[in-house]
Design a protein around this motif. Sequence first.
Motif, short mmCIF file in Angstrom:
data_model
loop_
_atom_site.label_atom_id
_atom_site.label_comp_id
_atom_site.label_asym_id
_atom_site.label_seq_id
_atom_site.Cartn_x
_atom_site.Cartn_y
_atom_site.Cartn_z
N UNK A 94 -72.13 -11.53 -64.21
CA UNK A 94 -72.65 -10.17 -64.37
C UNK A 94 -73.67 -9.85 -63.28
N UNK A 114 -73.33 -0.34 -72.08
CA UNK A 114 -73.06 0.64 -73.12
C UNK A 114 -72.81 -0.13 -74.41
N UNK A 116 -72.46 -3.14 -76.41
CA UNK A 116 -72.25 -4.52 -75.96
C UNK A 116 -71.37 -4.57 -74.72
N UNK A 117 -70.88 -3.42 -74.24
CA UNK A 117 -70.00 -3.43 -73.07
C UNK A 117 -70.80 -3.52 -71.78
N UNK A 118 -70.25 -4.24 -70.84
CA UNK A 118 -70.83 -4.34 -69.51
C UNK A 118 -69.86 -3.63 -68.57
N UNK A 125 -65.94 -4.98 -59.38
CA UNK A 125 -65.44 -6.08 -60.22
C UNK A 125 -65.23 -7.34 -59.40
N UNK A 129 -59.77 -6.30 -60.35
CA UNK A 129 -58.76 -6.49 -61.40
C UNK A 129 -57.35 -6.38 -60.83
N UNK B 22 -54.02 -1.84 -62.50
CA UNK B 22 -53.70 -3.14 -63.08
C UNK B 22 -54.53 -3.34 -64.33
N UNK B 24 -55.41 -6.05 -67.37
CA UNK B 24 -55.28 -7.46 -67.72
C UNK B 24 -55.23 -7.60 -69.24
N UNK B 75 -65.44 -12.14 -74.00
CA UNK B 75 -64.86 -12.01 -72.68
C UNK B 75 -64.24 -10.64 -72.44
N UNK B 77 -65.62 -7.74 -73.75
CA UNK B 77 -66.71 -6.80 -73.50
C UNK B 77 -67.41 -7.07 -72.17
N UNK B 78 -67.37 -8.32 -71.68
CA UNK B 78 -67.98 -8.56 -70.38
C UNK B 78 -67.00 -8.30 -69.25
N UNK B 79 -65.78 -7.84 -69.57
CA UNK B 79 -64.89 -7.31 -68.54
C UNK B 79 -63.97 -8.31 -67.87
N UNK B 80 -63.76 -9.50 -68.47
CA UNK B 80 -62.85 -10.46 -67.85
C UNK B 80 -61.39 -10.04 -67.98
N UNK B 97 -67.93 -3.76 -82.67
CA UNK B 97 -68.16 -4.30 -81.32
C UNK B 97 -67.14 -3.75 -80.32
N UNK B 202 -62.19 -2.20 -75.06
CA UNK B 202 -63.63 -1.91 -74.97
C UNK B 202 -63.92 -0.49 -75.44
N UNK B 203 -65.07 -0.30 -76.13
CA UNK B 203 -65.41 1.02 -76.66
C UNK B 203 -65.55 2.06 -75.57
N UNK B 204 -65.94 1.60 -74.36
CA UNK B 204 -66.14 2.56 -73.27
C UNK B 204 -64.83 2.96 -72.60
#
Lengths: 293, 240
Positions: A94, A114, A116-118, A125, A129, B22, B24, B75, B77-80, B97, B202-204
């Motif tokens: 992060x 936002x 718990x979202x990063x 990225x 991705x 893309x 994932x 993983x 929510x941290x965008x993996x 969450x 993800x919520x966003x």
Amino acid sequence: MFQYCAEPKTLEGLIWLSCYLTNEKHQLLYGSLGTVLLLMAIVAPVAMLFGFGGAVAARSHLLPVRLFGKGYTSMVRGIPDIIFFMFVPIALDQLFELIRHKIKCPDWTDAIWQGSDFVVCAEAKLPLSTSPQYVHEIYGFSLAVLAFSIVFGAFAANVLYGAMQAVPRAQLETAEAYGMTRRQAFRRVLVPQMWVFALPGLSNLWMILIKATPLLFLLGVEDIVYWAKELGGSKTSQFAYPHPDWRLFYFMALLVYYLSMTRLSEIVLGRLSQRLSRGQATFAGEQQRKAAR
Amino acid sequence: MNQLILSTAALALTAGMAMAETVRLGTEGAYPPYNFINDAGEVDGFERVLGDELCKRAELTCEWVTNEWDSIIPNLVSGNYDVIIAGMSITDERDKVIDFSQNYIPPATSAYLALSADTDLKSGPVAAQTATIQAGYIAEQGMTLAEYATPDETVAAVRNGEAVAVFADKDFLVPIAEESNGELVFTGDEPSLGGGVGLGIRESDTELKDKFNAAIQSMKDDGSLNALITEWFGDKALLF
């Protein structure tokens, strides 16, 4: 792999076994053995470097540097490995993405956290991705190497610090009496003599490193223990090679692997210890001198 | 002038990228027939076929990733990866969450599998996978819960006597029961838990959620989703 393996359900006995043990999934297991060995081969020297840096910093005459060295070793040594491995790679990831985000997307107005979202912009990225899967795997592996190196570096720092303190003070006084500067005495007298004191501690660390590699799976890197568990689990006829719970056999194979790795290391480290004791003012060095006479 | 051309080219390039975005897809790879690693070492199963079809309908390029069940939400929510497609039931706790798409499997029944049909479920620990809807249910019912990291280990625990029964999605247990030659049988009631299985997003990421919702809806409308469920879970599986 072999021609006759096209229809696994019709095979029996040893032929079935030879097909089973060479299917693509097993090749991933054999490949992961390489991953584990590569990890050890990279982590050992890098951790040594971190450790040396930490030990030198902890002996420094400058207070901030000394505090950094001491802080590094005591902090990492005080935190359980499993928490460290869960937290550090995600935090590092992060941090890298945050820095790239600040540079690449200065116009971004949305919040980065936002709930718990990063969320960073797509260009920040790491890896992108859009990049292929192997790039993601290499990136994950590099984070793992970094995390392992930081942890084992802290332990190595403490071992090397102790070893530096163990070199007889008289040796350094003699060096100073010959007119060497502090730096020269450190390089020519202290460092060559400390290794024999550091070796028992470092060899312990190496053994622990061999056995700590299964922590890789916490970081999403598939290691031999992961594949042994996955392959050994019972398989219904949905799979090409159905079988009952065979984890026992797979774990036996792992047992043989780990025991032979540690035994091999013991032999090499034993030789190294002998080599380093030569001409040293230690008990082992003295014995060698008497035996040679 | 050069600058202008360059920035137009960059704009065109990013626009092109947005079209072939893309995505994932994260899955567990240890829960047949939902998702598993086949003998070629690739992700396979109901969700593999479903995910590929959804991506085709939503015009996304999709990439498959496997991740341990335990850390599958952190993983995300941290965008993996961008989507969880791992037989995950829609529950209120998880919804706090992450967000869920509409369900692609109706609220399915869970079942107990034990060594004999008259097993007393209160007489010993019942095995369930950690952090699943079934594990929560066992704890609520006042039974003793034994948690395991992977679905396979929950079944192994019953076979070697560590647990009196395993509690899991019935669709997962049916093939195991059938191939155990009568060693393992269903017992007790078969409650229906949760709001069905959905994609975790993800919520966003509302835009991605809308795309997948539309794709799932179109598969429900033309009946292809029902056909896929029957193909992987058999004739007795619940349909939409």
